[in-house]
Design an enzyme around this catalytic site. Structure first.
Site, short mmCIF file in Angstrom:
data_model
loop_
_atom_site.label_atom_id
_atom_site.label_comp_id
_atom_site.label_asym_id
_atom_site.label_seq_id
_atom_site.Cartn_x
_atom_site.Cartn_y
_atom_site.Cartn_z
N PRO A 124 0.86 -1.08 0.02
CG PRO A 124 -0.87 -1.63 1.63
CD PRO A 124 0.35 -2.17 1.10
N GLY A 153 -6.83 3.26 1.79
CA GLY A 153 -5.85 2.30 1.38
C GLY A 153 -4.40 2.85 1.23
CB CYS A 154 -2.39 3.06 -1.88
SG CYS A 154 -2.62 1.48 -2.27
CB VAL A 155 -4.18 7.91 -0.07
CG1 VAL A 155 -4.44 9.33 0.36
CG2 VAL A 155 -4.67 8.24 -1.46
CB THR A 158 1.31 6.82 0.77
OG1 THR A 158 1.34 5.90 -0.29
CG2 THR A 158 2.35 8.15 0.29
#
Length: 213
Positions: A124, A153-155, A158
């Protein structure tokens, strides 16, 4: 907590939600915004066309101000060996990013240029297992304006890793999307409370413009 107190008031009273502000040397990080999330009927389709259009505008503002632009993308060999347990958890979904699957491509309206940085990832976070932090430190970047998908998720992953690596994460509210409005709202609330500054695209564009000269 009494019935009269709102969640916002409770968190504020506890001391959550402080502001990190805008740094002096930002970059725009576009997380995974590609065909998998923009193709109706695809497993990851998220109905985020408005957020995508806002991200295109953000990219133009970054280009005009000389702000570096970074794209993250996902790619696996067939079967997803690089993705480990993450791929094992949701193989049908992450199979969208197997090499050769057109859903793994960038949308033609928002593709990296030769001057942009592209980070290929398997998990992710755009930081996990990549050299993103080193690249940012080498360029003196102190702030990441983050757009993309998905917020939960990935936001989110990160942004949390950006904070841990010493970069100010600015989550651009109207340039980040999710497949469900309630999930979107809950994650934006929690990110603002603990890990990032949630800001509007107009504020980020003015911030970029103010850096010129």
């Amino acid at each position: 907590m009494s019935d009269q107190r709102t969640t916002d008031a409770d968190y504020a009273a506890a001391g959550f939600g402080g502001a990190l502000g805008f740094g002096r040397h930002p970059a725009l990080l576009i997380v995974d915004f590609g065909m998998a999330y923009l193709t109706p009927g695809a497993p990851l389709y998220a109905g985020v066309e408005a957020e995508f259009e806002t991200t295109i505008a953000l990219r133009a503002a970054a280009d005009a101000a000389g702000v570096p632009v970074i794209f993250s993308r996902v790619e696996y060999s067939p079967g997803g060996a690089e993705g480990g347990l993450f791929y094992r958890k949701i193989p049908h979904i992450l199979g969208s990013f197997d090499t050769g699957n057109p859903l793994a491509d960038f949308d033609p309206r928002l593709t990296p240029r030769t001057t942009d940085t592209v980070i290929t990832k398997h998990y992710p976070s755009a930081f996990f297992g990549t050299d993103l932090a080193d690249r940012l430190h080498q360029r003196g970047i102190d702030t990441l304006a983050i757009a993309g998908v998905t917020t939960s998720g990935c936001v989110r992953a990160t942004a949390l890793d950006a904070l841990c690596h010493g970069f100010i994460p600015l989550i651009v509210r109207d340039a980040c999307g999710d497949r469900d409005p309630a999930v979107q709202a809950a994650n934006l609330f929690d990110l603002q409370a603990k890990y990032a500054d949630v800001v509007e695209s107009g504020d980020v564009m003015r911030y970029f413009a103010g850096l010129k000269g």
